[in-house]
Structure formats: C-alpha cells, structure tokens
Design a protein around this motif. Structure first.
Motif, PDB file in Angstrom:
ATOM      1  N   MET A   1       0.824  -1.214   0.000  1.00 43.40           N
ATOM      2  CA  MET A   1       0.000   0.000   0.000  1.00 43.40           C
ATOM      3  C   MET A   1       0.855   1.259   0.000  1.00 43.40           C
ATOM      4  SD  MET A   1      -3.378  -0.686   2.264  1.00 43.40           S
ATOM      5  CE  MET A   1      -2.641  -1.234   3.766  1.00 43.40           C
ATOM      6  N   GLU A   2       1.993   1.205   0.676  1.00 47.49           N
ATOM      7  CA  GLU A   2       2.810   2.428   0.759  1.00 47.49           C
ATOM      8  C   GLU A   2       3.637   2.689  -0.489  1.00 47.49           C
ATOM      9  OE1 GLU A   2       4.930   2.051   4.739  1.00 47.49           O
ATOM     10  OE2 GLU A   2       4.179   4.102   4.819  1.00 47.49           O
ATOM     11  N   MET A   3       4.208   1.627  -1.097  1.00 51.11           N
ATOM     12  CA  MET A   3       5.119   1.901  -2.220  1.00 51.11           C
ATOM     13  C   MET A   3       4.776   1.170  -3.515  1.00 51.11           C
ATOM     14  SD  MET A   3       7.062  -0.919  -2.470  1.00 51.11           S
ATOM     15  CE  MET A   3       8.406  -0.426  -3.532  1.00 51.11           C
ATOM     16  N   GLY A   4       3.756   0.315  -3.505  1.00 46.76           N
ATOM     17  CA  GLY A   4       3.189  -0.164  -4.757  1.00 46.76           C
ATOM     18  C   GLY A   4       3.659  -1.511  -5.278  1.00 46.76           C
ATOM     19  N   LYS A   5       4.729  -2.078  -4.733  1.00 44.59           N
ATOM     20  CA  LYS A   5       5.184  -3.342  -5.328  1.00 44.59           C
ATOM     21  C   LYS A   5       4.129  -4.425  -5.114  1.00 44.59           C
ATOM     22  CE  LYS A   5       9.064  -4.031  -2.896  1.00 44.59           C
ATOM     23  NZ  LYS A   5      10.291  -4.691  -2.411  1.00 44.59           N
ATOM     24  N   VAL A   6       4.104  -5.422  -5.990  1.00 46.01           N
ATOM     25  CA  VAL A   6       3.019  -6.405  -5.920  1.00 46.01           C
ATOM     26  C   VAL A   6       3.167  -7.271  -4.664  1.00 46.01           C
ATOM     27  CG1 VAL A   6       2.642  -6.383  -8.402  1.00 46.01           C
ATOM     28  CG2 VAL A   6       4.173  -8.097  -7.422  1.00 46.01           C
ATOM     29  N   LEU A   7       2.029  -7.742  -4.177  1.00 44.65           N
ATOM     30  CA  LEU A   7       1.995  -8.405  -2.871  1.00 44.65           C
ATOM     31  C   LEU A   7       2.931  -9.620  -2.792  1.00 44.65           C
ATOM     32  CD1 LEU A   7       0.704  -8.299  -0.055  1.00 44.65           C
ATOM     33  CD2 LEU A   7      -1.116  -9.775  -0.913  1.00 44.65           C
ATOM     34  N   THR A   8       3.011 -10.387  -3.885  1.00 48.48           N
ATOM     35  CA  THR A   8       3.903 -11.566  -3.848  1.00 48.48           C
ATOM     36  C   THR A   8       5.343 -11.120  -3.561  1.00 48.48           C
ATOM     37  OG1 THR A   8       3.947 -11.394  -6.243  1.00 48.48           O
ATOM     38  CG2 THR A   8       2.614 -13.159  -5.315  1.00 48.48           C
ATOM     39  N   GLU A   9       5.735  -9.983  -4.119  1.00 48.86           N
ATOM     40  CA  GLU A   9       7.097  -9.485  -3.855  1.00 48.86           C
ATOM     41  C   GLU A   9       7.230  -9.032  -2.405  1.00 48.86           C
ATOM     42  OE1 GLU A   9       8.952  -6.647  -6.500  1.00 48.86           O
ATOM     43  OE2 GLU A   9       7.676  -7.321  -8.131  1.00 48.86           O
ATOM     44  N   SER A  10       6.199  -8.360  -1.900  1.00 50.15           N
ATOM     45  CA  SER A  10       6.264  -7.899  -0.505  1.00 50.15           C
ATOM     46  C   SER A  10       6.330  -9.087   0.457  1.00 50.15           C
ATOM     47  CB  SER A  10       5.042  -7.041  -0.164  1.00 50.15           C
ATOM     48  OG  SER A  10       5.014  -5.891  -0.968  1.00 50.15           O
ATOM     49  N   LEU A  11       5.535 -10.115   0.162  1.00 48.17           N
ATOM     50  CA  LEU A  11       5.561 -11.313   1.013  1.00 48.17           C
ATOM     51  C   LEU A  11       6.953 -11.936   0.984  1.00 48.17           C
ATOM     52  CD1 LEU A  11       2.104 -12.832  -0.005  1.00 48.17           C
ATOM     53  CD2 LEU A  11       2.724 -12.075   2.295  1.00 48.17           C
TER      54      LEU A  11
END
Ligand code: NAP
Ligand code: MG
Length: 486
Positions: free
Chosen positions: A97-107
C-alpha cells in the motif's frame, strides 16, 4: 489523486528508548498509496531534539548491549524471525500500500527479513578473532572484533524492510545499538518492523526509530558525534552528501548506491532463457531496484530475435494494483518517479531511440502506472544508457563483439550488477573477470541475492563495503589487538 478517504488510517510514531513517542504537538506527514492515491496513514516527523534524544538513548543502551553475550543477543533475532512470519501478511500488505510493489514481492521480502534474522543470529557464533604467534615468550597476542557504538541506518523505499534487516541485524548481533531512519515513503512499514522487534523484548534504547525528512534527520545523524557508523542505502547523490557531512567526525560510513546494470547477450546464448532473465530483471518492482537491468547489450546477429522474445514476454505481464491477485507490475512509487520516467523516455526519443514497446502511462488505471518500455537504437553514451532511471525502461544497445559489449558494460559511472548470457566457457569466464561490478551473474538476470553472499557495488555504486554476508562485520565492528604478558 482520488479523494477517497479510507475509514481506518494507520499512524506511525517515533520509537525512542523503548517507548512509542506520543507528544501532543508532534507534527506528522502523510503516507499515500501510489496505486489509488488514498491516504494509508500519517507518520511522525522527528524534530532535531527528538533525533538527539534517540541517539542519546542508543548511546546509553550501548555498554550493556555490548556486554550481553552473543547467544543472548542472537535469541532476540531468532524470536524476531518467528514474529515476522506471524505478521508477514500484515506487513506485506502495508508495504504494497505504501510503495506499490506487488503483494507476492512484498511477502517474499518479509521472508528475506526472517531469513536475515536467522542468518545473523548464526553469524554471531562466528564472530571470530585471530591469534598471532607472539614475538616474546610468556606473551600471547590476540585480535578481537569490537562493536563501534551507535549505528545509524538510513534506508530507501524500494525494499522497505529487507535492506533495514541487513543493516539492523548485523549491527545488533555485533553489539551496536541502532537509530533507524527509513525512507518517508515507507514509514508505516518501518513502524511495524520496529513493533515486531519491540515484541521480542529487546532492552530499551537498543533500537530506535526516527521518521521524517531525509535532509533534516539524515544530516543530524551524519554530523552527530555520538553516531559511530552510518550504513546507508540510497541514491549516489545523497550518499555523496552523507559522506561529506560525516567526514568531520571521522565516523565510518557504508554506502550502497545506484546502478546502471546491464545484461550482455552473446550470439551463442540461449535466447529464451536470456529474454526471461532480462524481463524479470528489468520490470520486477516496476524497475525500481538498484540491481534492475536497464541496459541490454546484445550481439547484432541475435538482436532482432531477442527483442521479439522480450517484447512478447513483456506484453503478457499484468499491470495493476499490487494488492490484486495476478498483478505483476505495480505503479511507480510516486508522481516524481513517474515524471522522471517520462522525462527519460522523451529524451531517449530526442536522442534517436526507437520505442518498440510501451512508452505510455496506463491511463485506464490512473495514478502512477507506466507501461514496461523497451527502446532500441540506443547508443552507449545516450542519457538512458548512462543515467539511473529507476523505472520500467529498458535500453537495447547493439554491439559487434564480446569485447565491445564489455567496454559498453563498463562504460558508466556505476558498477553494481552485470549479467552475461553465453554458452561459451571462454566468454563466461572472461566476463566474470572483466566486468567492473560487485555482482556478476552468468546465465541469470541482474537481480538476485542469496543469503550469506556479499552484496554491494564497485565504482559509484558504493564505497567498497559489503552487506548480507559476514563481510557486513567489516562495517559493524572494528579490531582491537590485545597483548597479554603472563
Ligand atoms: P534517496 O533519495 O537517496 O533516499 C534514501 C534515504 O536517504 C531515505 O531514507 C531518505 O529519506 C534519506 N535522505 C534523502 N535525502 C537525504 C539527505 N540529504 N541526507 C540524508 N538522508 C537523506 O533514495 P531513494 O529514492 O529512497 O531510493 C532509490 C535509490 O536507492 C536509487 O538510487 C537506488 O539505486 C538506490 N538503492 C541502492 C541499493 C543498493 O543496495 N545498492 C538498494 C536499493 C536502492 P526521505 O525518504 O525522507 O527522503
Ligand atoms: Mg507512498
């Protein structure tokens, strides 16, 4: 920007001396979602006095933390590794939510944090010293690694928590205390990171969180007499400023900076594998990685075929809100970054480049979405072949030989990551030796880091220090030589 206001917004506070700071007159700044324009939350902007208080808290906590046995220090990291797993989804969502990268990458990134915590907990047991044969009888001589004191960690927004974990966990296991200044774009992700560390029961003052403007807080940390080491990841420009600001106090400074990374494709390469590696390196995290591939240097006879494959793969990538399932490319982090990308694409056209794919905003999605863009007819000295863009833009440069390819590869101020696709043992080995890059990949994209392997760049991509591996202790400790006459 949309006027939609979310009903529940997050709040990020400073964490100083084991407490969340709650001052009635604290000023706050906003954290916005680049996919929607919505307000994610507000974060405290530290005053100069609050920075001083945080450094003082870290300084006070230092002697006791330094004298805490390493296995005990490691136990906090082991506990943190478990807690990061438990809050993985929550933290990953806030990052997206803060910087936009896709959730799979954040996980995946939160997974890196847990792995780093475990790795550094283990490395603590290997903080070996050295013994040296003494020149006199009745004497022994040994050298030990000692922590430095207060470590200031300053991190960018593109990897909100992984880069922080490299710095903070190596600092802590070595016995330093920490003041962390995360990028303002991702201050709420930083808050959750510190909440998790606090939950491990870390003694007060060992880790402190200071959010607020880089130029104000960063300068204060760089010039502070009590800060003994700065570990910075970010742009080359800010790295240079920090080095200058910190030189008066003779503190150590580790700089991990920008890149202009290239994939060299020789005519004997497996082009399918090369295209796959190139697309992943160029467009993952919307090209906003220090190790993102932004140049393809290809031998002329296979250029046409390679570009066709790259374009085909790129066209199949789904652009969208990182929280939506299936999205592969999220928005750029903010409006400034979008304008930077647009400016470079325009400049590339003016300099004779030819857009083969992309080159536009994705208007139907609104906000800061930009198409993955491939530009050919680029010459080695064109702006898009020399300057870091930090967006989904890939320049194709044609060459006539391996030698020319390597000259182009090495012909920028940066030296972070180089990859070479070839089936020739000869060129693979020459490439590994001749690339002036801290990271070299043979038959792999430019953006891939393994735990335990030194990470960092040559030339203007850094100042010679390395992270992630045990070489991180060359940043976070100094040597003491002890002579004992018995
Ligand atoms: P940046 O603008 O250099 O900011 C990095 C950090 O420094 C942020 O916390 C920022 O705070 C702070 N800062 C900004 N101006 C400052 C100043 N004058 N004095 C002290 N601190 C200051 O970089 P970014 O835009 O966040 O990140 C993108 C850059 O990072 C790219 O160049 C990329 O290549 C590089 N990067 C390098 C690596 C690597 O390992 N080599 C990894 C990732 C990214 P604010 O957010 O409050 O401005
Ligand atoms: Mg944001």
């Amino acid at each position: 920007m949309s006027n939609q206001i979310k009903t529940e917004i997050l709040k990020g506070d400073l964490y100083i001396n084991g407490k969340w700071v709650n001052e009635p007159d604290q000023s706050y700044f906003e954290s916005l979602n680049p996919a929607t324009g919505e307000l994610v939350g507000v974060c405290a902007a530290a005053s100069p006095a609050q920075v001083d208080t945080a450094v003082a808290a870290a300084e006070k906590a230092y002697s006791s933390w330094k004298n805490t046995p390493i296995p005990e220090r490691a136990s906090y990291l082991t506990k943190a590794a478990q807690l990061f797993e438990l809050r993985r989804e929550e933290l990953a969502r806030v990052m997206t939510m803060e910087m936009g990268k896709v959730l799979t990458e954040s996980l995946g990134e939160v997974g890196v944090v847990s792995a780093t915590a475990q790795y550094m907990a283990g490395e603590g047991r290997r903080l070996f010293g050295e013994t040296v044969p003494a020149g006199f009888s009745g004497r022994n001589v040994r050298m030990v690694r000692e922590p430095l004191g207060v470590a200031a960690c300053i991190t960018p927004w593109n990897f909100p928590v992984a880069l922080a974990s490299y710095k903070i966990f190596s600092a802590l296991i070595a016995g330093n205390t920490v003041v962390w200044k995360p990028a303002s774009e991702v201050a709420l992700s930083a808050k959750i990171f510190v909440e998790i560390l606090a939950e491990t029961g870390l003694p007060e003052g060992v880790v402190n969180l200071i959010t607020g403007s880089g130029s104000k807080v960063g300068r204060k940390l760089a010039e502070h007499q009590a800060v003994k080491v700065i570990s910075f990841t970010g742009s080359t420009e800010v790295g240079q400023q920090l080095a200058e600001m910190s030189c008066k106090t003779l503190k150590r400074i580790s700089l991990e900076l920008g890149g202009k990374n290239a994939v060299i494709v020789l005519k004997d390469a497996d082009l399918d594998k090369a295209a796959d590696g190139i697309v992943k390196s160029a467009f993952t995290t919307t090209g906003q990685r220090c190790t993102a591939a932004s140049r393809v240097i290809v031998e002329r006879p296979v250029k046409e075929q390679l570009v066709k494959k790259i374009v085909q793969l790129t066209k199949s990538m789904k652009i969208g809100n990182g929280l939506e399932e299936g999205s592969q490319i999220g928005p750029l982090v903010n409006e400034d970054q979008l304008h930077t990308v647009e400016r470079y694409v325009q400049k590339a056209i003016e300099e004779g480049g030819n857009i083969v794919s992309g080159g536009q905003r994705v208007n139907e999605l609104g906000s800061f979405y930009y198409e993955p863009t491939i530009i050919e007819n680029v010459r080695p000295n064109d702006s898009i072949a020399q300057e870091e863009i930090f967006g989904p833009v890939l320049a194709i440069i044609e060459v006539d030989s391996y030698e020319e390819a390597m000259e182009v590869n090495n012909g920028t101020i940066y030296g972070l990551s180089t990859s070479i696709y070839t089936n020739s043992l000869h060129y693979a080995n020459r490439g590994a030796s001749e690339a002036v890059s801290g990271l070299v990949y043979i038959n792999n994209g430019t953006s891939n880091a393994e735990m335990g392997v030194a990470f960092g760049g040559m030339k203007m991509s850094g100042n010679g220090h390395r992270e992630v591996s045990h070489h991180a202790f060359d940043v976070m400790t100094e040597w003491k030589s002890i002579y004992t006459n018995y």
